[in-house]
Motif scaffolding. Sequence first.
Motif, PDB file in Angstrom:
ATOM      1  N   PRO A  68     -15.020  12.148 -67.222  1.00  0.00           N
ATOM      2  CA  PRO A  68     -14.832  11.535 -65.898  1.00  0.00           C
ATOM      3  C   PRO A  68     -15.104  12.528 -64.779  1.00  0.00           C
ATOM      4  CG  PRO A  68     -13.001  11.004 -67.352  1.00  0.00           C
ATOM      5  CD  PRO A  68     -13.805  12.058 -68.063  1.00  0.00           C
ATOM      6  N   VAL A  69     -15.608  12.012 -63.680  1.00  0.00           N
ATOM      7  CA  VAL A  69     -15.854  12.836 -62.495  1.00  0.00           C
ATOM      8  C   VAL A  69     -15.071  12.231 -61.330  1.00  0.00           C
ATOM      9  CG1 VAL A  69     -18.136  13.538 -63.280  1.00  0.00           C
ATOM     10  CG2 VAL A  69     -17.910  11.521 -61.801  1.00  0.00           C
ATOM     11  N   THR A  70     -14.713  13.082 -60.390  1.00  0.00           N
ATOM     12  CA  THR A  70     -14.090  12.640 -59.150  1.00  0.00           C
ATOM     13  C   THR A  70     -15.173  12.530 -58.088  1.00  0.00           C
ATOM     14  OG1 THR A  70     -12.004  13.718 -59.721  1.00  0.00           O
ATOM     15  CG2 THR A  70     -12.370  13.200 -57.396  1.00  0.00           C
ATOM     16  N   TYR A  71     -15.168  11.439 -57.335  1.00  0.00           N
ATOM     17  CA  TYR A  71     -16.192  11.253 -56.314  1.00  0.00           C
ATOM     18  C   TYR A  71     -15.602  10.527 -55.115  1.00  0.00           C
ATOM     19  CZ  TYR A  71     -16.628   6.449 -58.141  1.00  0.00           C
ATOM     20  OH  TYR A  71     -16.376   5.159 -58.543  1.00  0.00           O
ATOM     21  N   SER A  72     -16.303  10.624 -54.014  1.00  0.00           N
ATOM     22  CA  SER A  72     -15.893   9.937 -52.795  1.00  0.00           C
ATOM     23  C   SER A  72     -16.667   8.629 -52.672  1.00  0.00           C
ATOM     24  CB  SER A  72     -16.162  10.812 -51.564  1.00  0.00           C
ATOM     25  OG  SER A  72     -15.462  12.038 -51.658  1.00  0.00           O
ATOM     26  N   ARG A  81     -20.862   8.969 -43.553  1.00  0.00           N
ATOM     27  CA  ARG A  81     -20.182  10.119 -42.952  1.00  0.00           C
ATOM     28  C   ARG A  81     -18.721  10.159 -43.385  1.00  0.00           C
ATOM     29  NH1 ARG A  81     -18.150  11.022 -36.880  1.00  0.00           N
ATOM     30  NH2 ARG A  81     -18.061  13.298 -36.808  1.00  0.00           N
ATOM     31  N   PRO A  82     -18.411  10.798 -44.516  1.00  0.00           N
ATOM     32  CA  PRO A  82     -17.002  10.968 -44.894  1.00  0.00           C
ATOM     33  C   PRO A  82     -16.289  11.764 -43.804  1.00  0.00           C
ATOM     34  CG  PRO A  82     -18.454  11.488 -46.741  1.00  0.00           C
ATOM     35  CD  PRO A  82     -19.321  11.379 -45.525  1.00  0.00           C
ATOM     36  N   PHE A  83     -15.254  11.163 -43.223  1.00  0.00           N
ATOM     37  CA  PHE A  83     -14.652  11.769 -42.040  1.00  0.00           C
ATOM     38  C   PHE A  83     -13.199  11.307 -41.950  1.00  0.00           C
ATOM     39  CE2 PHE A  83     -14.401  12.211 -37.264  1.00  0.00           C
ATOM     40  CZ  PHE A  83     -14.622  13.575 -37.226  1.00  0.00           C
ATOM     41  N   SER A 123     -19.465  19.102 -55.528  1.00  0.00           N
ATOM     42  CA  SER A 123     -19.078  20.376 -56.148  1.00  0.00           C
ATOM     43  C   SER A 123     -18.669  20.211 -57.609  1.00  0.00           C
ATOM     44  CB  SER A 123     -17.940  21.019 -55.352  1.00  0.00           C
ATOM     45  OG  SER A 123     -17.757  22.357 -55.730  1.00  0.00           O
ATOM     46  N   LEU A 124     -19.500  19.523 -58.374  1.00  0.00           N
ATOM     47  CA  LEU A 124     -19.260  19.339 -59.800  1.00  0.00           C
ATOM     48  C   LEU A 124     -19.802  20.555 -60.550  1.00  0.00           C
ATOM     49  CD1 LEU A 124     -18.230  17.057 -61.768  1.00  0.00           C
ATOM     50  CD2 LEU A 124     -20.638  16.462 -62.066  1.00  0.00           C
ATOM     51  N   LEU A 125     -18.955  21.209 -61.319  1.00  0.00           N
ATOM     52  CA  LEU A 125     -19.392  22.396 -62.042  1.00  0.00           C
ATOM     53  C   LEU A 125     -20.413  22.016 -63.111  1.00  0.00           C
ATOM     54  CD1 LEU A 125     -16.102  24.448 -62.448  1.00  0.00           C
ATOM     55  CD2 LEU A 125     -18.084  25.007 -61.018  1.00  0.00           C
ATOM     56  N   ILE A 126     -21.585  22.592 -63.024  1.00  0.00           N
ATOM     57  CA  ILE A 126     -22.675  22.215 -63.923  1.00  0.00           C
ATOM     58  C   ILE A 126     -22.367  22.570 -65.367  1.00  0.00           C
ATOM     59  CG2 ILE A 126     -25.068  22.782 -64.533  1.00  0.00           C
ATOM     60  CD1 ILE A 126     -25.697  22.864 -61.559  1.00  0.00           C
ATOM     61  N   GLY A 201     -13.569  17.670 -47.158  1.00  0.00           N
ATOM     62  CA  GLY A 201     -14.133  18.352 -48.319  1.00  0.00           C
ATOM     63  C   GLY A 201     -13.494  19.677 -48.650  1.00  0.00           C
ATOM     64  N   GLY A 202     -12.276  19.923 -48.166  1.00  0.00           N
ATOM     65  CA  GLY A 202     -11.597  21.148 -48.500  1.00  0.00           C
ATOM     66  C   GLY A 202     -11.596  22.200 -47.415  1.00  0.00           C
TER      67      GLY A 202
END
Length: 343
Positions: A68-72, A81-83, A123-126, A201-202
């Motif tokens: 599973p991945v986390t996404y917006s 525009r994530p805001f 920012s998914l670690l490859i 985004g952190g």
Amino acid sequence: MHARAGATQPIAELHGLHADSLPIDELLAGGKPVVLRGIARDWELVNAGEQSMQSAMDYLRRHDNGQPVTYSWGAPEIRGRPFYNDDFTQLNFEVRRGVLSQVLDEIASHANDAIPPTWYVASLLIDTRLPGLRAKNDLGLATQGIDAPPSIWIGNRVTASCHYDAMNNIAVCAVGRRRFTLFPPEQIHNLYPGPLEPTPGGQQVSVVDFDAPDFARYPRFRDALAVARTAVLEPGDAIFMPSLWWHHVQALEAFNVLVNTWWSSVPAHVPTPMHALYHAIWALRDRPEREKQAWREVFDYYVFGDPELAGAHLPAQARGALAPVDDVLARQLRAMLLAKLNR
């Protein structure tokens, strides 16, 4: 007025580079952003994207381990525009979990929408989520002494609001095109940063809408635009961004993939200055102005000035925290601070 209209300068460029000739030391010494044209043009992912969106998605699927991945996800109304909401108390998108193949299917199904929903895998670690992808898609930074894991960013037409990173960054535009607008660190005063928390985004972001800047509300943004630098990256291009340079990033196609690597120029035992910032807000900001100015002198002497000056007149065995910080002294300082903060 559009923020880009006639207001920005080009970013310096280097051409004809390959991974084994990447001048890392020179880039760090220069301390300014540089576009690295075509440095990743031979990546398999870049070649797949130039064939078609579907080819790029199929390439990613072949490396996906199914975790599973986390996404917006944002409704069409946020226009990519994530805001924040209007009073900056909540974010205007949802954080969801799913599998990457599902996210890719949803992006593809809305690729022709005039105003699609927003999908953004950030920012998914490859190495842990797309094992094997680096074999044919890597800048070889390890050969330059940079031992840092690359991350991948997957989405549709998403705008990453202007922000800075505490570390150096090389970002490769792998699929689609991206527009980068950059500002030097001192422009923080003119970019109107938003809340420290929460953030999209952190990291805190500028609250100015670059596509429709409200100069009546944010008049100093004009001064920021006067020194802005911009570049559009094509697939296979990369950009080096020094730490603390503000950057506003717009993905320009229906499907976009970026691969980036962050790394620090200091040893691992040196923590992020963000901890010190929070502590300084707590301990210094609300003191009387005379005290604040006096403390500024103290910090200039111990922190921002010559690192050898403060302890130069003391014998080595008496310097304590004024000595060069190594792993042992770092652990001692951490233990001391935790003990004092927990009292």
